[in-house]
Design an enzyme around this catalytic site. Sequence first.
Site, PDB file in Angstrom:
ATOM      1  N   ASP A 389       3.927   5.420  -1.492  1.00 41.66           N
ATOM      2  CA  ASP A 389       3.059   3.934  -1.646  1.00 41.66           C
ATOM      3  C   ASP A 389       2.504   4.049  -3.025  1.00 41.66           C
ATOM      4  OD1 ASP A 389       1.880   1.897  -1.001  1.00 41.66           O
ATOM      5  OD2 ASP A 389       0.077   3.054  -0.467  1.00 41.66           O
ATOM      6  N   LYS A 390       2.225   2.830  -3.642  1.00 45.23           N
ATOM      7  CA  LYS A 390       1.748   3.300  -4.923  1.00 45.23           C
ATOM      8  C   LYS A 390      -0.045   3.371  -4.834  1.00 45.23           C
ATOM      9  CE  LYS A 390       0.730  -0.414  -7.422  1.00 45.23           C
ATOM     10  NZ  LYS A 390      -0.676  -0.437  -7.894  1.00 45.23           N
ATOM     11  N   THR A 539       6.286  -0.409  -3.373  1.00 45.67           N
ATOM     12  CA  THR A 539       4.854  -1.165  -3.610  1.00 45.67           C
ATOM     13  C   THR A 539       4.996  -2.672  -3.356  1.00 45.67           C
ATOM     14  OG1 THR A 539       3.271  -1.510  -4.987  1.00 45.67           O
ATOM     15  CG2 THR A 539       5.458  -1.329  -5.999  1.00 45.67           C
ATOM     16  N   GLY A 540       3.915  -3.078  -3.062  1.00 45.15           N
ATOM     17  CA  GLY A 540       3.963  -4.630  -2.824  1.00 45.15           C
ATOM     18  C   GLY A 540       3.676  -5.354  -4.159  1.00 45.15           C
ATOM     19  N   LYS A 567       8.704  -2.720   4.486  1.00 49.15           N
ATOM     20  CA  LYS A 567       8.837  -1.415   3.919  1.00 49.15           C
ATOM     21  C   LYS A 567       9.698  -0.514   4.899  1.00 49.15           C
ATOM     22  CE  LYS A 567       4.589  -0.999   1.213  1.00 49.15           C
ATOM     23  NZ  LYS A 567       3.234  -0.138   0.824  1.00 49.15           N
ATOM     24  N   ASP A 586      -0.849   5.975   2.526  1.00 49.76           N
ATOM     25  CA  ASP A 586      -2.369   5.891   2.935  1.00 49.76           C
ATOM     26  C   ASP A 586      -2.429   5.611   4.636  1.00 49.76           C
ATOM     27  OD1 ASP A 586      -2.306   3.181   3.204  1.00 49.76           O
ATOM     28  OD2 ASP A 586      -3.053   3.092   1.132  1.00 49.76           O
ATOM     29  N   ASP A 590       1.267   0.943   5.943  1.00 52.90           N
ATOM     30  CA  ASP A 590       2.603   1.665   5.742  1.00 52.90           C
ATOM     31  C   ASP A 590       2.883   2.153   7.063  1.00 52.90           C
ATOM     32  OD1 ASP A 590       2.709   1.522   2.805  1.00 52.90           O
ATOM     33  OD2 ASP A 590       1.088   3.099   2.825  1.00 52.90           O
TER      34      ASP A 590
END
Length: 694
Positions: A389-390, A539-540, A567, A586, A590
Amino acid sequence: MNKEDKNMNEQDEHQEHKNHDEHNNHDEHKDHDEHKDHDEHEDHGNHGDHGDMVKDFKRRFFISLIITLPIIVLSPMIQGFLGIEWGFAGDIYVLFGLSTIVFFYGGWPFITGAKDELKDKSPGMMTLIALAITIAYGYSSLVVFGWDGNQLFWELATLVDIMLLGHWIEMKSVMGASNALEELVKLMPNEAHRLDGDGNVEDVPLSELKSEDRVLVKPGEKIPVDGIIVDGESAVDESMLTGESVPVEKKEDDEVIGGSVNKEGSLTVEVKKTGKDSYLSQVITMVKEAQESKSKTQDITNRAAKWLFYLALSAGFITLFVWLSLGYEFDMALERMVTVMVITCPHALGLASPLVVAVSTTLSAKQGLLIRNRANFEGARNLDAVVFDKTGTLTKGEFGVTDIVPSEGYEEDNVLRIAASLEQNSEHPIATGIVNEAKEREIDLGEIQEFQSLTGKGIEGKVDGEKINVVSIGYVQDKELSYDEEHFNKMSEEGKTVVFVLLEDELIGMIGVADMVRETAKEAIATLKEMGIHSIMLTGDNQKVADWVADQLGLDEVYAGVLPDDKANQIKKIMDKGWKVAMTGDGVNDAPALATADLGIAIGAGTDVAMETADVVLVKSNPNDVVALIDLSRKTYRKMIQNLWWATGYNIIAIPLAAGVLAPWGIVLSPAVGAILMSMSTVIVAINAKMLKA
């Protein structure tokens, strides 16, 4: 609102730079670090059962070990091997009595365990141990009461001791992580200052607190419960719980975690979570699940035990029939059969995995890796790709200055000094980023004389007597000020927030800020490449923002604009390539992806979802720990396989010799020589396990 959306919204708000009162929302962007579940001092009874089992194995081991010492001393076979003679009248009956205690007391867990395995038609380690000790005890008892042969009580006793030791070590090692958490619980206060409806303070035990009660937390005290601040502001030290080294500024409506330390201000906290719902309780439950999760490598050990069980039965009866068919007496044939069946159960097999698990658990705990699912942790050695994830994972989740574009006649440091001087009293993430950049450059800030917000436009004030504005693009366009559109558009397309700095209504420069990439993320991705593992970002955020981050990190693939509920589908698509995939996030938005991946890794040990869906939690929120996790998984598996070979390898030699294949040449393995081989194997397994390094 998911984290990516939240991040974009904050950027949009500051792009408009509207009403700089919103600068006070500094903590909003750090929600993912304020790990929102913690613990109260109760409901750990289920954990006690496991502790009782550990104590039981420990007690059985030490009592059996003490009794084993005279058994070894009184054993004729050991005395003969050592060339001593310490016999006395009736010593064989003393030996029988002591061995009976060891068999029934020390061996009872294995006998009952074998019963359960056979009931499930799945013989394993317990069945193999039970077979060996039952045959050794039964045959030796016959010898005591007149059967012609050599008793094997010493073999019985040492086998029971080592197997008890193995089980105790394994349980104790995993309990170590739990004990550390239990100690953390003990650090919580025993009482809380509860406020009644009139604001009066009453000290009550934590167990009496209920949801929506209000408690007062004085400066320097530990926060007793998970809750929300309803009054007061303070910095809160959450380092013991979340690994966040810097105290987090908290104000009204922010969440706090029980066990964290209130620093300088008084807080009134409304209780939200107690008992099993609280953070620490969930962490303890997670570790309990780690204790009970079935290890695939342990399955290998059980499979080895299962085949050794069948091998023992087959080899034993084949040995018996062969010796009888060669015309030997039944007594002689039976002794060969018993020797083979007892030797087939290698003592070292009981320590092969537990010792490695013990060392591995200690190493992982020291590195801040909370392993929830041991089987999936061991599977990390086969990973083909790690998906990140970003926001908050590859990036810090906090703003930093990326670009300073001064107007003609001005220097970068001058523009930064003027902007940071006006922003220095604000706690907004963007303001914090600008001020921090000035501090890093050791720039002295000016003194603010006046300050006001310009609704929807930015802020204005006087610094050292000069009028300063830090404003959005909207303000600049309304005032029809000229600016470097090329630079502005480039920064905007990269997802950066751009603020404009004015001195006496003259535009003197632009400052671009963005969520900063973690240096540790760069290191982690570079190392993963060296390990032959693909690094992918999910990422969104829009494609240009994602590409900007990916370029800095050197990622292999980028999937941008992915909504939280998509995702997991993206993870499935990657897995459809035949890859083993880990998802690192995180643990907030997610969750589906963490659950879908072969290995779910939560960065930051405090979110609800991390407790529910991740296989491993990285307490220190350091992407480098992903590399450490994979490396430790590979080393752990390698050590376990090595130990299984050492544990069973001597059987390849011992069983045929014990069966008497070389008897025509006068070579028959005596139980004493078998004991030496057994001991060597056990020592090698122990030393090899201790050589596991992170």
